[in-house]
Design an enzyme around this catalytic site. Structure first.
Site, PDB file in Angstrom:
ATOM      1  N   GLY A 175      55.329  86.196  81.653  1.00  4.25           N
ATOM      2  CA  GLY A 175      54.736  85.618  80.453  1.00  4.25           C
ATOM      3  C   GLY A 175      53.479  84.829  80.755  1.00  4.25           C
ATOM      4  N   GLY A 176      53.503  84.083  81.843  1.00  5.41           N
ATOM      5  CA  GLY A 176      52.347  83.267  82.205  1.00  5.41           C
ATOM      6  C   GLY A 176      51.131  84.091  82.565  1.00  5.41           C
ATOM      7  CD  GLU A 210      55.978  74.465  86.952  1.00  7.24           C
ATOM      8  OE1 GLU A 210      57.193  74.741  87.025  1.00  7.24           O
ATOM      9  OE2 GLU A 210      55.547  73.348  86.631  1.00  7.24           O
ATOM     10  CB  CYS A 251      60.016  75.083  88.263  1.00  7.70           C
ATOM     11  SG  CYS A 251      59.665  73.327  88.044  1.00  7.70           S
TER      12      CYS A 251
END
Length: 473
Positions: free
Chosen positions: A210-211, A230, A267
Site C-alpha cells: 500500500g505504501g 513507513e 512495526c
C-alpha cells in the site's frame, strides 16, 4: 469509489487549504494551546474511546489506555516544542563588508510550513498513529493543517476521536478545516487524496504494498510532494555467544514476549534472530522455543492481516530452506506463535525469505562467521531497528557488526528489545528503504515536525518581513 466520496475528500482538502495560510502564520500560543487542548480532550473522553477501540481492535484496555497516555504525552510534548520556538527558529548571518567570498549580504534562514498534510492512519496504533497521533501532532506543531484518512480497522474510533477534536477546535474558535477526516477503505480513495493538488505532503504508516502505491502516486503528480512512508521492517537481532552463556534464559523470555507483544503486530517486532554457530546459541534457541510455544495471543487487527500472516507461515513451511523449530500449539483467539530456522546462505540470496511476517513469528539464522552475519544485515537492506546483544567490548568483530547495523537501521539497540519507541528529542523511527521512504526523517520524537517545514533564506529582509515570519534567532 463513488463521485460523492471523491467530493467529500475534495471538500476536506479544500477546507484545509483555506486555513493553511492562517495556521502557518499562527502564534506559538495558539498552536500550543490547540495541542494541549487536544490532549485534554482525549483524556476527558478516554474511557469511552478506549472501550470503542477495544471493541474494534481487540487490543485490550491495558494496552489502549497506555496508548492514550502516550498520545496525550506527545501532543503536550509538541506543544512544548512550539512554545520553545522550534518551528520558528532562524539562523541569522549578518552582512559583511568587502568583496566576495568574505563580503556578503545579510541572510536569515527561516522555515515555511509546507501546507495541508494527508495523514494515513495505522492499523496497529489506533490512537498513537491515528487521528491525533504523532503525525498529526507534529504537522500541526509545524504549522500545517491535516486531513486524516481513517483505517478500516478502527473507523468508528477514528470518527469519535475526530468529533472530540472538532469540539476542541470549536471551543477555541479555530476553524474545523485544521483537522479534516475522510473515510473510505478503497485504494482509489487513498490515491485520490494523495493526488489532490492542495495536498503538500503525505504521512503514511502501513504495508509495503500500500505504501509503495501511494509513494508512486505522490511522485507521479504534476507537482510531486514529499511522501513520508513507513513501510514495514523485519528488525534483525544479533546475539553473541558470550552474553548467551551468561544469561540466555532471561534473554529468551524477554525476546519471546517481544515477538508476541500485540500478537506481533508491531512495526518494530524482532523478526530475524542471528546467532553464531555455538553451543550457547543452540541452548538459547531451545529456551526461546520453550518460552514462545505456550504464549496465547489475541485476535489480529483485521481478517486481512490474519490472512497475510497465514500466507507468510505457509510460504516458509513450503520452502526447502526453512524448517519449524517447534510444532505450534492450537490457535487461541489469535494465531499460535511460530519459530523457524532458515538457512543463512539462502536468506542472503533469496529476497522472498526476507519478507516481513506481520504477526507472532520470527526466523532464526545460524551463521558461520562474523562476515556472514554482516552479509545478512546487508541483505536486509533497510530496517527500523537492529538489536546487538553482547557488544560490551570493542573488538574487530563488534566494530564490523555495529558498522553494518548503523548502515541499515534507523535505531540500533545494545540492550533490551526494539518493541516500544520512546517519544524523545533523540529518537529516530525510520530507516533505509524498504523500512521508510525518507530515511533522514523520523515519525516518532520531536524531530518529526521538521518533516513539514521547508527552509527559506531571506536576503537583506526588512524588519517587518522578519517579524511576519515570527523569526526567533
Amino acid at each position: 469509489m463513488s463521485t460523492t466520496e471523491f467530493q467529500l475528500i475534495d471538500a476536506a482538502v479544500e477546507a484545509a487549504g483555506a486555513v493553511a495560510g492562517f495556521w502557518a502564520a499562527s502564534a506559538p500560543s495558539v498552536r500550543s494551546g490547540l495541542l494541549r487542548g487536544l490532549a485534554s480532550g482525549l483524556e476527558q473522553y478516554q474511557a469511552a474511546l478506549v472501550a470503542l477501540a477495544d471493541e474494534e481492535t481487540g487490543l485490550g484496555a491495558g494496552r489502549l489506555n497506555g496508548e492514550v497516555a502516550r498520545t496525550a504525552f506527545q501532543l503536550r510534548g509538541f506543544a512544548d516544542e512550539v512554545e520553545a520556538g522550534v518551528p520558528y527558529q532562524t539562523i541569522d548571518d549578518q552582512a559583511a563588508a568587502g568583496a566576495p567570498p568574505v563580503g556578503r549580504p545579510r541572510l536569515t534562514r527561516t522555515h515555511e510550513p509546507l501546507g495541508p498534510v494527508a495523514m494515513f492512519s495505522a492499523s496497529n496504533f489506533p490512537f498513537a498513529f491515528s487521528v491525533l497521533g504523532g503525525d498529526t501532532a507534529s504537522a500541526l506543531a509545524a504549522g500545517c493543517p491535516v486531513v486524516v484518512k481513517t483505517h478500516s480497522g478502527h473507523p468508528r474510533l477514528s470518527r469519535a476521536v475526530h468529533e472530540v477534536a472538532q469540539g476542541v477546535l470549536d471551543g477555541m474558535n479555530l476553524p474545523g478545516g485544521l483537522l479534516g477526516l475522510v473515510d473510505g477503505a478503497s485504494r482509489a480513495a487513498g490515491l485520490h487524496l494523495v493526488a489532490h493538488p492542495q495536498i503538500a505532503a503525505v504521512a503514511f504508516t502501513g504495508s509495503y504494498q500500500g505504501g509503495t502505491a501511494l509513494w508512486k502516486a505522490a511522485n507521479e503528480r504534476r507537482r510531486p510532494v514529499p511522501f513520508f512512508g513507513e513501510l514495514g521492517s523485519i528488525n534483525p537481532l544479533i546475539a553473541l555467544p558470550g552474553i548467551l552463556e551468561r544469561d540466555s534464559e532471561a534473554l529468551a523470555n524477554t525476546l519471546a514476549a517481544s515477538i508476541t507483544q500485540g500478537t506481533g503486530q508491531f512495526c518494530t517486532s524482532p523478526g530475524v534472530i542471528v546467532l553464531l554457530d555455538h553451543p550457547a546459541s543452540d541452548r538459547f534457541v531451545a529456551q526461546l522455543s520453550a518460552a514462545l510455544q505456550p504464549i496465547k495471543t489475541h485476535r489480529m487487527l483485521t481478517p486481512g492481516m490474519r490472512n497475510g500472516f497465514d500466507a507468510g507461515v505457509a510460504h516458509l513451511l513450503a520452502s526447502d530452506a526453512a524448517s519449524q523449530v517447534f510444532e505450534p500449539l492450537a490457535d487461541s483467539e489469535g494465531p499460535a506463535p511460530r519459530l523457524f530456522k532458515v538457512d543463512a546462505k539462502a536468506f542472503i540470496e533469496d529476497a522472498n525469505l526476507r519478507e516481513e511476517m506481520f504477526g507472532p513469528a520470527a526466523v532464526v539464522l545460524t551463521v558461520e562467521s562474523i562476515e556472514q552475519a554482516t552479509a545478512v544485515l546487508h541483505a536486509i537492506g533497510g530496517s527500523l531497528t537492529a538489536t546487538l546483544w553482547g557488544f560490551e567490548d570493542a573488538t574487530d568483530d563488534t566494530r564490523a557488526l555495529l558498522r553494518a547495523a548503523r548502515q541499515i537501521a534507523g535505531r540500533v539497540l545494545f540492550s533490551g528489545v526494539p518493541t516500544g519507541v520512546a517519544v524523545t528529542h533523540a529518537q529516530q523511527h525510520g530507516g533505509p528503504w524498504p523500512a521508510s521512504t525518507q530515511p533522514q526523517s523520523t515519525s516518532v520524537g520531536y524531530a518529526a515536525l521538521q518533516r513539514y517545514l521547508r527552509p527559506v533564506a531571506l536576503q537583506d529582509a526588512p524588519a517587518w518581513a522578519l517579524a511576519q515570519q515570527g523569526a526567533q534567532p
